[in-house]
Scaffold this motif. Structure first.
Motif, PDB file in Angstrom:
ATOM      1  N   GLY A 259      39.224 -23.022  27.478  1.00 51.37           N
ATOM      2  CA  GLY A 259      38.605 -21.908  28.688  1.00 51.37           C
ATOM      3  C   GLY A 259      37.558 -21.183  28.353  1.00 51.37           C
ATOM      4  N   HIS A 260      36.873 -21.612  27.167  1.00 47.93           N
ATOM      5  CA  HIS A 260      35.791 -20.770  26.582  1.00 47.93           C
ATOM      6  C   HIS A 260      34.617 -21.121  27.375  1.00 47.93           C
ATOM      7  CE1 HIS A 260      38.085 -20.304  22.805  1.00 47.93           C
ATOM      8  NE2 HIS A 260      38.316 -19.104  23.388  1.00 47.93           N
ATOM      9  N   THR A 261      33.583 -20.394  27.920  1.00 46.42           N
ATOM     10  CA  THR A 261      32.249 -20.735  28.490  1.00 46.42           C
ATOM     11  C   THR A 261      31.238 -21.349  27.544  1.00 46.42           C
ATOM     12  OG1 THR A 261      32.526 -19.053  30.075  1.00 46.42           O
ATOM     13  CG2 THR A 261      30.408 -19.698  29.879  1.00 46.42           C
ATOM     14  N   VAL A 262      30.762 -22.536  27.894  1.00 43.82           N
ATOM     15  CA  VAL A 262      30.049 -23.299  27.155  1.00 43.82           C
ATOM     16  C   VAL A 262      28.622 -22.851  27.649  1.00 43.82           C
ATOM     17  CG1 VAL A 262      29.194 -25.345  26.423  1.00 43.82           C
ATOM     18  CG2 VAL A 262      31.669 -24.939  26.443  1.00 43.82           C
ATOM     19  N   PHE A 263      28.419 -23.162  29.072  1.00 40.00           N
ATOM     20  CA  PHE A 263      27.371 -22.593  29.674  1.00 40.00           C
ATOM     21  C   PHE A 263      27.463 -22.268  31.209  1.00 40.00           C
ATOM     22  CE2 PHE A 263      23.784 -24.412  32.101  1.00 40.00           C
ATOM     23  CZ  PHE A 263      22.757 -23.943  31.654  1.00 40.00           C
ATOM     24  N   GLY A 264      26.497 -21.255  31.449  1.00 43.64           N
ATOM     25  CA  GLY A 264      26.471 -21.075  32.962  1.00 43.64           C
ATOM     26  C   GLY A 264      25.154 -20.767  33.358  1.00 43.64           C
TER      27      GLY A 264
ATOM     28  N   MET B  28      29.519 -23.190  35.931  1.00 45.05           N
ATOM     29  CA  MET B  28      29.823 -22.791  34.580  1.00 45.05           C
ATOM     30  C   MET B  28      30.592 -23.924  34.160  1.00 45.05           C
ATOM     31  SD  MET B  28      32.265 -19.629  33.419  1.00 45.05           S
ATOM     32  CE  MET B  28      31.436 -18.540  34.483  1.00 45.05           C
ATOM     33  N   SER B  29      30.470 -24.257  32.623  1.00 44.61           N
ATOM     34  CA  SER B  29      31.033 -25.163  32.009  1.00 44.61           C
ATOM     35  C   SER B  29      32.034 -24.569  30.836  1.00 44.61           C
ATOM     36  CB  SER B  29      29.961 -26.153  31.138  1.00 44.61           C
ATOM     37  OG  SER B  29      30.715 -27.082  30.521  1.00 44.61           O
ATOM     38  N   LYS B  30      33.168 -25.092  30.864  1.00 44.65           N
ATOM     39  CA  LYS B  30      34.295 -24.449  29.927  1.00 44.65           C
ATOM     40  C   LYS B  30      34.672 -25.533  28.972  1.00 44.65           C
ATOM     41  CE  LYS B  30      35.552 -20.605  32.778  1.00 44.65           C
ATOM     42  NZ  LYS B  30      36.695 -19.960  33.615  1.00 44.65           N
TER      43      LYS B  30
ATOM     44  N   ALA C 213      23.668 -31.993  28.917  1.00 39.21           N
ATOM     45  CA  ALA C 213      24.640 -31.377  28.510  1.00 39.21           C
ATOM     46  C   ALA C 213      25.164 -32.171  27.051  1.00 39.21           C
ATOM     47  CB  ALA C 213      25.768 -31.518  29.192  1.00 39.21           C
ATOM     48  N   ASN C 214      24.728 -31.382  25.701  1.00 39.51           N
ATOM     49  CA  ASN C 214      24.988 -32.247  24.491  1.00 39.51           C
ATOM     50  C   ASN C 214      26.192 -31.635  23.940  1.00 39.51           C
ATOM     51  OD1 ASN C 214      22.495 -34.042  24.256  1.00 39.51           O
ATOM     52  ND2 ASN C 214      21.220 -31.932  23.818  1.00 39.51           N
ATOM     53  N   LEU C 215      27.176 -31.948  24.634  1.00 36.07           N
ATOM     54  CA  LEU C 215      28.657 -31.295  24.224  1.00 36.07           C
ATOM     55  C   LEU C 215      29.540 -32.128  23.257  1.00 36.07           C
ATOM     56  CD1 LEU C 215      29.877 -30.880  27.952  1.00 36.07           C
ATOM     57  CD2 LEU C 215      28.885 -29.082  26.301  1.00 36.07           C
ATOM     58  N   GLY C 216      30.047 -31.269  22.357  1.00 39.66           N
ATOM     59  CA  GLY C 216      31.164 -32.097  21.285  1.00 39.66           C
ATOM     60  C   GLY C 216      32.397 -32.713  22.120  1.00 39.66           C
ATOM     61  N   VAL C 217      32.678 -33.506  21.379  1.00 42.23           N
ATOM     62  CA  VAL C 217      33.756 -34.471  21.902  1.00 42.23           C
ATOM     63  C   VAL C 217      35.171 -33.508  22.473  1.00 42.23           C
ATOM     64  CG1 VAL C 217      35.618 -36.349  21.020  1.00 42.23           C
ATOM     65  CG2 VAL C 217      33.256 -36.270  20.650  1.00 42.23           C
ATOM     66  N   GLY C 218      35.960 -34.058  23.440  1.00 40.98           N
ATOM     67  CA  GLY C 218      36.863 -33.216  23.993  1.00 40.98           C
ATOM     68  C   GLY C 218      36.926 -33.110  25.433  1.00 40.98           C
TER      69      GLY C 218
END
Length: 96
Positions: free
Chosen positions: A7-12, A1-3, A39-44
């Motif tokens: 702490g919001h779940t991005v993917f699981g 699970m990615s947060k 994982a095309n994630l936003g900066v952070g």
């Protein structure tokens, strides 16, 4: 699970949802699994949690849980600038 950093779940994902049947193994034996995803994630700052459990969710028969097992920073080096938690390939065209 990615947060995300809040702490919001991005993917699981888990072996149950991926239809990966795990065979029974005896106490003392080890099992290694390799999960791969784009994982095309936003900066952070994000994190990955891992769990060992049966069924479709980690709330029942949970044998091991490692929250924030991996914490990492996402930087944007190759994508267009965007806002949000995920980069979605987008095109625009004039319709006039």
């Amino acid at each position: 699970m990615s947060k995300d950093r809040l702490g919001h779940t991005v993917f699981g994902a888990n072996t149950y949802h991926l239809k990966q049947v795990l065979v029974d193994f005896a106490a003392g034996q080890s099992l290694e699994l390799d999960f791969e995803f784009m994982a095309n994630l936003g900066v952070g700052s994000d994190s990955v949690s891992v769990a060992l459990h049966t069924g479709d969710a980690h709330v029942a028969n949970n044998y091991q849980w490692r929250d924030r097992a991996l914490v990492y920073d996402v930087v944007n080096r190759k994508k267009q600038t965007f806002v949000g938690v995920a980069w979605l390939p987008t095109t625009v065209r004039s319709i006039s």
